[in-house]
Every structure is written in structure tokens, then in C-alpha cells.
Design a protein around this motif. Structure first.
Motif, short mmCIF file in Angstrom:
data_model
loop_
_atom_site.label_atom_id
_atom_site.label_comp_id
_atom_site.label_asym_id
_atom_site.label_seq_id
_atom_site.Cartn_x
_atom_site.Cartn_y
_atom_site.Cartn_z
N LEU A 75 0.84 -1.20 0.00
CA LEU A 75 0.00 0.00 0.00
C LEU A 75 0.88 1.25 0.00
N GLU A 76 0.74 1.99 -1.09
CA GLU A 76 1.58 3.17 -1.32
C GLU A 76 0.99 4.42 -0.66
N TYR A 77 1.82 5.34 -0.28
CA TYR A 77 1.36 6.65 0.20
C TYR A 77 1.98 7.72 -0.68
N LYS A 78 1.37 8.89 -0.65
CA LYS A 78 1.91 10.00 -1.45
C LYS A 78 1.47 11.31 -0.82
N LEU A 79 2.41 12.19 -0.61
CA LEU A 79 2.15 13.44 0.11
C LEU A 79 1.12 14.32 -0.61
N VAL A 99 7.03 2.11 -0.14
CA VAL A 99 7.70 3.41 -0.09
C VAL A 99 8.13 3.81 -1.49
N ASP A 100 7.48 4.84 -2.03
CA ASP A 100 7.92 5.40 -3.31
C ASP A 100 8.87 6.56 -2.98
N LEU A 101 10.08 6.50 -3.53
CA LEU A 101 11.10 7.47 -3.11
C LEU A 101 10.74 8.91 -3.45
N GLY A 102 9.77 9.11 -4.33
CA GLY A 102 9.39 10.47 -4.73
C GLY A 102 8.18 11.03 -4.01
N HIS A 103 7.68 10.30 -3.01
CA HIS A 103 6.39 10.69 -2.43
C HIS A 103 6.48 11.36 -1.06
N HIS A 104 7.59 12.05 -0.82
CA HIS A 104 7.77 12.71 0.48
C HIS A 104 8.04 14.20 0.28
N ALA A 163 9.93 16.36 -5.96
CA ALA A 163 8.82 15.56 -5.42
C ALA A 163 8.70 14.30 -6.26
N ASP A 164 7.55 14.09 -6.90
CA ASP A 164 7.35 12.85 -7.65
C ASP A 164 7.89 13.01 -9.07
N ASP A 165 9.18 13.28 -9.17
CA ASP A 165 9.79 13.60 -10.46
C ASP A 165 9.94 12.37 -11.36
N ASP A 166 9.96 11.17 -10.73
CA ASP A 166 10.07 9.90 -11.47
C ASP A 166 11.27 9.86 -12.41
N LEU A 167 12.37 10.42 -11.98
CA LEU A 167 13.61 10.42 -12.78
C LEU A 167 14.36 9.10 -12.57
N ILE A 182 11.08 -0.73 -9.89
CA ILE A 182 11.36 0.59 -10.47
C ILE A 182 10.01 1.26 -10.77
N ASP A 183 9.89 2.53 -10.47
CA ASP A 183 8.70 3.30 -10.87
C ASP A 183 9.20 4.65 -11.38
N GLN A 184 9.77 4.60 -12.59
CA GLN A 184 10.28 5.83 -13.18
C GLN A 184 9.55 6.07 -14.50
MN MN Z 1 4.60 8.46 -8.00
#
Ligand code: MN
Ligand code: PSV
Ligand code: MN
Length: 391
Positions: free
Chosen positions: A178-182, A213-218, A248-252, A291-293
């Protein structure tokens, strides 16, 4: 003590990462979606690319799907993927794109829309049975833009209830991550905005619900490795959506702007893998690295190969932290000594170990160079004419 050279090579070779189907197509920003030559046109071509990446790297045996972006005959797709040498990995239901979700999915005030979002997610559980997938990767985009727009506690109850219906549909060998996102797409509040919100939901759902934990969601500056350590300690870390971010959620590309953060996150994982508590170690061993880029201007296959290498480098470096010495430094108040030990692992050039790991796996020492020199980029560009922009 740190890992010996042989152990290091074996650990790198055994560290697997999931790539995602939507990482192989043209995405972009809300201003423009650019296409790059050779972009896949069908889910089968996305699987072809995932299989190619696995042949080149030896460490990406599964590919994640997003439904309905990847809607197809799933039994046939499973066979096709396995023939190409990969398996179908986690499945993500897409409960944010239909007009019906204008005012949310699981938290929509209309019970019929909530039921639709539940049905779509449960349909994904059926797809998982067909594809042999084990993780249902849930991202709930719901939120509000203005104070007063929604009742937080009422929405929370709807959210918990909807998720429970989906969770209860899982087979015993399946789990939910379960993902979270700011923020984004909503800007005032997001219903699952942070790891605490996600953890509370998971704890109520059951043992097989864990935090993603999505690294771009904080928010900027948040200490993600501390969150990771906390979730590992609770045995509730389900996995990662790996990407790089500046804001933020740049997905780079993974680790492209923040390799030190990536290393510190991997260090929490490898530390937990060696934990004397077998429960903690087993929890860490089950973590999914996905990966989620999204490629906005870059070539997709090279970008994927770069990201995989960044993960391997961070992982390998984390194994070079001398944990015994670090414990001594921590226990004697040697602040600078402790930090120096972590830093010296990070400063080590581990690429020669990566080359050996790839040799062990029977692939090229430099997957990106091998791909660029293979003639494939030109062939794919010539063959794949008319790729759609966007998902
Ligand atoms: Mn995202
Ligand atoms: C949402 O921003 C998200 O991170 C979710 O994981 C989705 O599945 C993914 O992006 C789509 O790119
Ligand atoms: Mn994500």
C-alpha cells in the motif's frame, strides 16, 4: 567486518529488481509527452523490453503491470513472458483515470463508485491468479483540494472498508503493498499521505498488508531511511517504488540526483537482512524492489539500465559498511568515527564487483554499452513505428 569480495559479488548477483511496463513507454508531463524511437506499442513489446533488460543485466526477472494500461489476454501474456525469460510481477489497479473517479475512488461519497473501484481491484486479484503474481500494488490517488471539500473521518472509514474488501479477496500466498503519497493529484490533503497513514491501514487490514515506499512521495528533506528502518522494525515494509527526485514525484532515473540517499536506504535493508532476529531478517528478505520511473525526455531502455546499475551500486556499497566497528563507534560516542565508517563505504568504487557479478550471471560487463553496440536501438526504431504517446 564487511562482506568479502566473493560474498559481495554473490550478493550483487542475487539482488533482484522488478522493472515496470509503464517505464518502457512514453510518459512525460502534463505539458507534453515526447516519443522516443523504438518505443513499445503493445504490452507484448513492453514485455519484450523487460526481457531484454533481464538478458542484459541478469537481475530483473519480473515485470510489473498496470491495469487497464496493460489489458490483454493474461494467460497468453504469462506464457509469452515466460517464453521470453521473465515472469509477470506485481499488479497495480488503476483507479484514478475514469470520469467516475472525478471525486475519488475508495473515498467517493457515491457507494456505487466505491464499489466499482473495489471491483476493479478485485478483478486484479483474478489477473494475479492467472499471471502467477504475488503482490497487489495499491496506489489510491484520492484527496481533496480545499478545506471543507471532504470529511476526513468519513473518508477514512470508506477507505478502510474498501481496502478490506480487496484484501479479503487475496489468496493466502498473495499480499497487498500500500503506497502513500504526500500530494498530487490532490493538493490540500491526500487520503493516504504518509507512511503512518499507510501503516495504520495495513495494521487493520491484516498480516499480508505492507507499506510501499515510493522514493518520490515525500516532502523535501524527509529522512526516508529512518522511515524504512521503522517499517523494517515493524515488519511492515512491503517494497519500494524506486525513482530519482529533485523536488517531489519527479520519477527520474534512480539515484540520478540523490545517490547518497539511495545508499543509506539500501544500508537499512542490508543491515536488517543481517539482524539476529530472524523475523526482521525474513521481513527484509521479502521486500520488493520495483522501479517506478517515467521517461520524459530520455531514451527508455538506457534509462532503465542506468537505474538498475544505480540500485546495484547503492546495494553493494551498503554491504561495505563495517557494522562491528560502527556499533563500537556508536556505543562509545564516537560521532565522527561512526560517520566516517558510513562515508568510506559510500566512497568506495564498487563497479569492479558489479562487472564480476555480471560475469557470474553470464551477461555483459557493461549492459548499457552492450545494448548501444548491439544494433538493437536502430532495429527497434525501424520496427516500432507509430507508438502511442502516453500510457
Ligand atoms: Mn509516483
Ligand atoms: C503515483 O504517483 C505512482 O507512484 C503510483 O505508484 C502509480 O502506480 C505510478 O505512479 C504510475 O506511474
Ligand atoms: Mn509509485
Amino acid at each position: 567486518m564487511t562482506a568479502s569480495p566473493n560474498e559481495l559479488v554473490e550478493r550483487i548477483a542475487g539482488f533482484t529488481i522488478e522493472t515496470q511496463s509503464w517505464g518502457y513507454v512514453s510518459t512525460g508531463t502534463r505539458f507534453k509527452v515526447f516519443n522516443t524511437p523504438g518505443t513499445p506499442r503493445t504490452v507484448h513489446e513492453k514485455v519484450d523490453d523487460a526481457a531484454l533488460v533481464h538478458r542484459l543485466t541478469g537481475v530483473t526477472p519480473t515485470v510489473a503491470l498496470h491495469i487497464p494500461w496493460d489489458r490483454t489476454d493474461y494467460a497468453e501474456l504469462r506464457r509469452y513472458a515466460e517464453e521470453q525469460g521473465v515472469r509477470i510481477g506485481s499488479i497495480s489497479p488503476n483507479i484514478f483515470q475514469d470520469d467516475d473517479y472525478h471525486h475519488g475512488s475508495f473515498t467517493n461519497p457515491d457507494p456505487a463508485i466505491r464499489a466499482k473501484a473495489v471491483a476493479t481491484s478485485v478483478e486484479c486479484v483474478g489477473i494475479m491468479r492467472t499471471t502467477g503474481s504475488k503482490q497487489l500494488s495499491m496506489w489510491v490517488a484520492d484527496g481533496t483540494n480545499y478545506p471543507g471539500q471532504g470529511d476526513f473521518r468519513r473518508r477514512r472509514a470508506w477507505l478502510q472498508d474498501s481496502l478490506q474488501q480487496v484484501y479479503d479477496a487475496l489468496d493466502p500466498d498473495m499480499s497487498m503493498i500500500l503506497e502513500y503519497k504526500l500530494f498530487e493529484p490532490a493538493f490540500y490533503h491526500t487520503d493516504i499521505s504518509d507512511w503512518g497513514q499507510s501503516l495504520l491501514l495495513c495494521q487493520e487490514l491484516g498480516d499480508r498488508a505492507n507499506v510501499l515506499v515510493d522514493l518520490g512521495h515525500h516532502a523535501l528533506g524527509v529522512n526516508i531511511e529512518h522511515i524504512v528502518a521503522t517499517l523494517l522494525g515493524q515488519r511492515r515494509l512491503g517494497g519500494f517504488d524506486l525513482n530519482g527526485k529533485r523536488y517531489a514525484d519527479d520519477d527520474l532515473m534512480v539515484g540520478s540526483t540523490n545517490p547518497y540517499e539511495l545508499f543509506l536506504i539500501m544500508a537499512e535493508i542490508t543491515h536488517a537482512l543481517a539482524d539476529p532476529d530472524p523475523g526482521i531478517a525474513a521481513g527484509a528478505a521479502d521486500v520488493l524492489f520495483k522501479i517506478d520511473q517515467c521517461a520524459m525526455v530520455e531514451e527508455k531502455l538506457p534509462a532503465m539500465l542506468r537505474s538498475i546499475e544505480a540500485c546495484q551500486i547503492a546495494y553493494a556499497k551498503s554491504l561495505l559498511i563495517d557494522r562491528d566497528e560502527l556499533r563500537k563507534a556508536q556505543d562509545t560516542g564516537d560521532v565522527v568515527g561512526a560517520n566516517t565508517l558510513v562515508d568510506s563505504a559510500f566512497q568506495t568504487d564498487v563497479r569492479p564487483f558489479l562487472w564480476q557479478a555480471r560475469e557470474l550471471l553470464g551477461g555483459p560487463a557493461d549492459p548499457l554499452r552492450a545494448y548501444l553496440d548491439s544494433g538493437l536501438p536502430e532495429r527497434l526504431a525501424a520496427e516500432r513505428i507509430g507508438a502511442p504517446a502516453g500510457w
